[in-house]
Design an enzyme around this catalytic site. Structure first.
Site, PDB file in Angstrom:
ATOM      1  N   HIS A  67       0.804  -1.076   0.087  1.00 13.69           N
ATOM      2  CA  HIS A  67       0.171   0.037  -0.064  1.00 13.69           C
ATOM      3  C   HIS A  67       0.759   1.251   0.104  1.00 13.69           C
ATOM      4  CE1 HIS A  67      -4.367  -1.520   0.719  1.00 13.69           C
ATOM      5  NE2 HIS A  67      -3.468  -2.506   0.424  1.00 13.69           N
ATOM      6  N   ASP A  68       1.917   1.391   0.617  1.00 10.32           N
ATOM      7  CA  ASP A  68       2.991   2.359   0.577  1.00 10.32           C
ATOM      8  C   ASP A  68       3.670   2.552  -0.887  1.00 10.32           C
ATOM      9  OD1 ASP A  68       4.208   4.386   1.971  1.00 10.32           O
ATOM     10  OD2 ASP A  68       5.953   3.439   1.472  1.00 10.32           O
ATOM     11  N   SER A  87       5.679   7.167   3.206  1.00  9.75           N
ATOM     12  CA  SER A  87       4.640   8.312   3.470  1.00  9.75           C
ATOM     13  C   SER A  87       3.483   7.982   4.311  1.00  9.75           C
ATOM     14  CB  SER A  87       4.086   8.833   2.044  1.00  9.75           C
ATOM     15  OG  SER A  87       3.550   7.941   1.240  1.00  9.75           O
ATOM     16  N   HIS A 194      -1.449 -13.014  -0.959  1.00 12.91           N
ATOM     17  CA  HIS A 194      -2.703 -13.359  -0.442  1.00 12.91           C
ATOM     18  C   HIS A 194      -2.827 -14.689   0.206  1.00 12.91           C
ATOM     19  CE1 HIS A 194      -5.180 -10.534  -2.775  1.00 12.91           C
ATOM     20  NE2 HIS A 194      -4.441  -9.900  -1.967  1.00 12.91           N
ATOM     21  N   SER A 195      -1.532 -15.523  -0.018  1.00 16.41           N
ATOM     22  CA  SER A 195      -1.420 -16.878   0.822  1.00 16.41           C
ATOM     23  C   SER A 195      -1.017 -16.767   2.089  1.00 16.41           C
ATOM     24  CB  SER A 195      -0.267 -17.719  -0.057  1.00 16.41           C
ATOM     25  OG  SER A 195       0.966 -16.995   0.181  1.00 16.41           O
ATOM     26  N   THR A 214      -4.395 -21.983   4.401  1.00 21.84           N
ATOM     27  CA  THR A 214      -3.000 -22.252   5.211  1.00 21.84           C
ATOM     28  C   THR A 214      -2.684 -20.680   5.257  1.00 21.84           C
ATOM     29  OG1 THR A 214      -2.155 -22.556   2.871  1.00 21.84           O
ATOM     30  CG2 THR A 214      -2.731 -24.408   4.244  1.00 21.84           C
ATOM     31  N   THR A 217       1.396 -19.978   5.929  1.00 19.04           N
ATOM     32  CA  THR A 217       2.335 -20.705   5.017  1.00 19.04           C
ATOM     33  C   THR A 217       2.287 -19.963   3.759  1.00 19.04           C
ATOM     34  OG1 THR A 217       2.090 -22.704   6.475  1.00 19.04           O
ATOM     35  CG2 THR A 217       3.178 -22.903   3.926  1.00 19.04           C
ATOM     36  N   ASP A 219       2.392 -20.630   0.333  1.00 16.85           N
ATOM     37  CA  ASP A 219       2.099 -21.781  -0.472  1.00 16.85           C
ATOM     38  C   ASP A 219       1.219 -21.482  -1.489  1.00 16.85           C
ATOM     39  OD1 ASP A 219      -0.486 -21.884   0.547  1.00 16.85           O
ATOM     40  OD2 ASP A 219       0.432 -23.708   1.912  1.00 16.85           O
TER      41      ASP A 219
END
Length: 378
Positions: A67-68, A87, A194-195, A214, A217, A219
């Site tokens: 996001h930065d 920022s 997103h894992s 999971t 982890t 993966d």
């Protein structure tokens, strides 16, 4: 796949590091004296925030790095934002209040004290290095490149530069292209994060809803599970940016799996579906692809040739579990919804059990794992 050969070459090239040329006060040999300051910072981050775990505090800082950095626009020019410039920490009452940054105040407030304690390190470097340290706690993650020497930003980024889960694939791809010329392959590669991610604000009725089964982890399960037929929601329905999940069952703090609308759309769009499907059960390929895309993201707004390679002070990540991608219990090949006819889908086994297993709330399998939360301005 041609992508895999290219990524293998990039990973090999990245493994070749310059010979150590400096000795730090603790005796560690590093490639440049400027890297020494990050050794005590890594130790402090682990002891104070992460506790050497791929838990919620680590997840939130990994999110912060993205996001930065993505808050930059080639079409709008320098006034829009400086990319990976810190920022978020320097203007904690501005950017964390943007709707796309909902919930990011926790990680901002947690990192702000390190700006004073390790005051030779810029806020921009702090954000990206903290993310690299956080990711190292996640089994299977790559050791990220870290380049030091980013200056601090003097203005906050403008609103509207962070992709949101309700955005169309076209809007997401255009935003990434405008930010730094990212290709669709690089966009999907970045979503490997997103894992090891969970959502707190998409559905206000639940906390820490994981994106796969999971969440502690690094993966390929997220790439598999987004392709499974949705059957319900872990909390309430009809939330903006959310679609039905294949594993919605939860109990207490063990929240069911959440599926983001944007992940679902990218998994089925003709421009990205084959890329998404190609990561299923390809752990090394996914990790190397993510590392390469993160190396590009982490220097947005900077000339990488003017920065110092301090990758050798990033902690070595925990090794992968060696567990292949598997259909979660109660699901199987019959639940696949594939949109890429040209990419062969791997043959996978199914986890034992006739019903959905609960997804643990904590890395140790328990339901209670208090996190760190400092008070702050964000």
């Amino acid at each position: 796949m041609a992508f895999k050969s290219l990524i293998a070459f990039v990973a090999l090239a990245a493994a070749v590091r310059a010979a150590p040329t400096a000795v730090c006060p603790d005796g560690t040999r590093v490639s440049h004296a400027a890297c020494c300051a990050f050794i005590p910072l890594a130790q402090d981050l682990q002891e104070t925030i992460f506790q050497n775990e791929c838990g919620e505090d680590a997840h939130e800082v990994i999110r912060l790095t993205f996001h930065d950095a993505i808050a930059i626009s080639r079409s709008q020019g320098p006034k829009a934002g400086g990319g990976a410039d810190g920022s978020m920490l320097l203007f904690p009452t501005v950017e964390p209040n943007f709707s796309a940054n909902n919930g990011i105040d926790d990680s901002v407030n947690n990192l702000i004290p390190f700006m004073q304690k390790h005051n030779t390190i810029s806020a921009a470097d702090l954000v990206q290095f903290a993310g690299a340290v956080a990711l190292s706690n996640c089994p299977g993650a790559p050791r990220l490149e870290f380049l030091a020497g980013r200056p601090n930003k003097t203005i906050a980024a403008v609103d509207g530069l962070i992709p949101e889960p309700q955005d169309s694939v076209t809007k997401i791809l255009q935003r990434f292209e405008d930010a730094g010329g990212f290709t669709p392959f690089e966009v999907v590669s970045l979503l490997a994060s997103h894992s090891v991610a969970r959502a707190d604000k998409v559905d206000q009725t639940i906390d820490a809803a994981p994106f796969d089964s999971t969440p502690f982890t690094f993966d390929t399960q997220v790439f598999l599970e987004v392709l499974l037929k949705g059957v319900g929601f872990p909390g309430s329905a009809n939330n903006t940016g959310e679609v039905a999940s294949p594993l919605p069952l939860g109990s207490g703090s063990d929240t069911g799996e959440m599926r983001l609308q944007s992940d679902f759309a990218l998994a089925h769009d003709p421009r990205t579906a084959c890329i998404w499907q190609g990561f299923v059960n390809e752990q090394a390929f996914m990790a190397a692809s993510f590392r390469a895309a993160m190396s590009k993201l982490a220097v947005l707004g900077h000339n990488r040739n003017s920065l110092i390679d301090c990758s050798d002070v990033v902690p070595v990540p925990k090794p992968a579990t060696g567990q292949p991608a598997m259909f979660p219990a109660s699901t199987g090949p019959q639940d696949l919804e594939l949109s890429c006819p040209s990419e062969r889908f791997p043959t996978l086994t199914t986890q034992p059990g006739a019903s959905q297993s609960l997804i643990a709330h904590c890395p140790d399998g328990s339901m209670s794992c208090p996190g760190v939360q400092f008070n702050g301005p964000a």
